[in-house]
Design a protein around this motif. Structure first.
Motif, short mmCIF file in Angstrom:
data_model
loop_
_atom_site.label_atom_id
_atom_site.label_comp_id
_atom_site.label_asym_id
_atom_site.label_seq_id
_atom_site.Cartn_x
_atom_site.Cartn_y
_atom_site.Cartn_z
N ARG A 199 16.73 14.85 -2.08
CA ARG A 199 15.68 14.19 -2.85
C ARG A 199 14.97 13.19 -1.96
O ARG A 199 15.52 12.75 -0.96
N TYR A 200 13.75 12.83 -2.33
CA TYR A 200 13.00 11.83 -1.59
C TYR A 200 12.32 10.86 -2.55
O TYR A 200 12.06 11.19 -3.71
N THR A 201 12.06 9.65 -2.04
CA THR A 201 11.20 8.69 -2.72
C THR A 201 10.23 8.14 -1.69
O THR A 201 10.58 7.98 -0.52
N ASN A 202 9.01 7.88 -2.11
CA ASN A 202 7.97 7.32 -1.26
C ASN A 202 7.41 6.11 -2.00
O ASN A 202 6.54 6.24 -2.85
N LEU A 203 7.95 4.94 -1.68
CA LEU A 203 7.56 3.72 -2.38
C LEU A 203 7.21 2.64 -1.38
O LEU A 203 7.96 2.39 -0.43
N ASP A 204 6.07 1.99 -1.57
CA ASP A 204 5.65 0.86 -0.76
C ASP A 204 5.62 1.17 0.73
O ASP A 204 6.01 0.35 1.56
N GLY A 205 5.19 2.39 1.09
CA GLY A 205 5.08 2.77 2.50
C GLY A 205 6.40 3.10 3.17
O GLY A 205 6.47 3.17 4.39
N ILE A 206 7.45 3.30 2.38
CA ILE A 206 8.77 3.65 2.92
C ILE A 206 9.21 4.96 2.28
O ILE A 206 9.30 5.08 1.06
N LEU A 207 9.48 5.95 3.14
CA LEU A 207 9.98 7.24 2.69
C LEU A 207 11.48 7.25 2.87
O LEU A 207 11.98 7.01 3.96
N THR A 208 12.21 7.50 1.79
CA THR A 208 13.66 7.57 1.84
C THR A 208 14.09 8.95 1.41
O THR A 208 13.67 9.42 0.35
N THR A 209 14.92 9.60 2.24
CA THR A 209 15.46 10.90 1.87
C THR A 209 16.96 10.75 1.67
O THR A 209 17.62 10.01 2.39
N THR A 210 17.47 11.43 0.66
CA THR A 210 18.90 11.45 0.39
C THR A 210 19.33 12.90 0.30
O THR A 210 18.95 13.62 -0.63
N SER A 211 20.09 13.33 1.30
CA SER A 211 20.57 14.70 1.36
C SER A 211 21.60 14.93 0.27
O SER A 211 22.29 13.99 -0.17
N ASP A 212 21.74 16.17 -0.16
CA ASP A 212 22.77 16.49 -1.15
C ASP A 212 24.17 16.20 -0.62
O ASP A 212 25.11 16.08 -1.39
N THR A 213 24.31 16.05 0.71
CA THR A 213 25.59 15.69 1.30
C THR A 213 25.81 14.18 1.29
O THR A 213 26.85 13.70 1.71
N GLU A 238 0.83 -1.20 0.00
CA GLU A 238 0.00 0.00 0.00
C GLU A 238 0.87 1.25 0.00
O GLU A 238 1.83 1.35 0.73
N GLN A 239 0.53 2.21 -0.84
CA GLN A 239 1.23 3.49 -0.90
C GLN A 239 0.78 4.36 0.27
O GLN A 239 -0.41 4.50 0.50
N LYS A 240 1.71 4.93 1.03
CA LYS A 240 1.38 5.80 2.14
C LYS A 240 1.44 7.25 1.66
O LYS A 240 2.35 7.63 0.93
N ASP A 241 0.46 8.04 2.08
CA ASP A 241 0.43 9.45 1.71
C ASP A 241 1.70 10.13 2.22
O ASP A 241 2.08 9.97 3.38
N LEU A 242 2.37 10.86 1.34
CA LEU A 242 3.58 11.57 1.72
C LEU A 242 3.33 12.50 2.90
O LEU A 242 4.16 12.63 3.80
N PHE A 243 2.18 13.14 2.91
CA PHE A 243 1.85 14.10 3.96
C PHE A 243 1.18 13.38 5.14
O PHE A 243 0.00 13.59 5.43
N SER A 244 1.96 12.51 5.78
CA SER A 244 1.53 11.69 6.92
C SER A 244 2.54 11.86 8.04
O SER A 244 3.53 12.57 7.90
N VAL A 245 2.30 11.14 9.13
CA VAL A 245 3.29 11.07 10.21
C VAL A 245 4.22 9.90 9.90
O VAL A 245 3.77 8.79 9.65
N TRP A 246 5.52 10.16 9.91
CA TRP A 246 6.54 9.16 9.62
C TRP A 246 7.43 8.98 10.85
O TRP A 246 7.59 9.90 11.64
N ARG A 247 8.04 7.82 10.98
CA ARG A 247 9.01 7.57 12.04
C ARG A 247 10.28 7.03 11.40
O ARG A 247 10.23 6.07 10.64
N GLU A 248 11.40 7.67 11.76
CA GLU A 248 12.68 7.22 11.22
C GLU A 248 12.98 5.83 11.74
O GLU A 248 12.75 5.53 12.91
N GLN A 249 13.50 4.96 10.88
CA GLN A 249 13.85 3.61 11.31
C GLN A 249 14.86 3.70 12.44
O GLN A 249 15.82 4.45 12.37
N SER A 284 18.28 8.67 4.91
CA SER A 284 17.42 8.35 6.05
C SER A 284 16.18 7.64 5.53
O SER A 284 15.68 7.94 4.45
N THR A 285 15.69 6.67 6.32
CA THR A 285 14.53 5.88 5.94
C THR A 285 13.46 6.02 7.01
O THR A 285 13.76 5.93 8.21
N TYR A 286 12.22 6.23 6.57
CA TYR A 286 11.08 6.42 7.47
C TYR A 286 9.97 5.47 7.07
O TYR A 286 9.81 5.14 5.93
#
Length: 129
Positions: A108-122, A27-38, A126-128
């Motif tokens: 940049r971010y990706t939101n796939l299969d209920g997992i939000l992954t952010t990759t900083s330009d540095t 299930e795809q999770k809405d990007l504008f939700s509450v996330w918790r970092e792994q 991080s995975t949520y």
């Protein structure tokens, strides 16, 4: 005859939709939700956000200090870019800003299969969930 083909096609689509469309995708999770970092119980609350509009949200830094920042997301529900800026110290175990005002980030971010992954330009990833 065309009426029956159309009816059969509608029935097939309805049956596929009822059983999930035949896909094994999570299930795809809405990007504008509450996330918790792994590995953390600290929430990142993006509810109420909208694309290309600054969203006020809180970050918690070492020592429990709370920094309120603006995050702007540009893209769509699946992927895009983010900017974090305008951070300010709100509260914490210290009397003065522990560095909130210096916080900023782009990436940049990706939101796939209920997992939000952010990759900083540095390069920090991080995975949520």
């Amino acid at each position: 005859m065309d009426f029956w083909r159309l009816g059969s096609a509608v029935a097939l689509i309805a049956a596929l939709a009822a059983c999930g469309g035949g896909s094994d995708d999570a299930e795809q999770k809405d990007l504008f939700s509450v996330w918790r970092e792994q590995g953390s119980s600290t929430p990142v609350d993006l509810t109420g956000g909208a694309f290309s509009t600054p969203l006020n949200f809180s970050l918690f830094v070492t020592g429990g200090a709370q920094c309120n920042c603006n995050m702007t997301l540009v893209g769509d529900q699946s992927s895009g870019a983010y900017v974090i800026n305008s951070c300010r110290f709100v509260a914490g175990s210290v009397a003065q800003d522990p560095g909130c005002s210096a916080l900023s980030d782009t990436g940049r971010y990706t939101n796939l299969d209920g997992i939000l992954t952010t990759t900083s330009d540095t390069g920090e990833v991080s995975t949520y969930r």
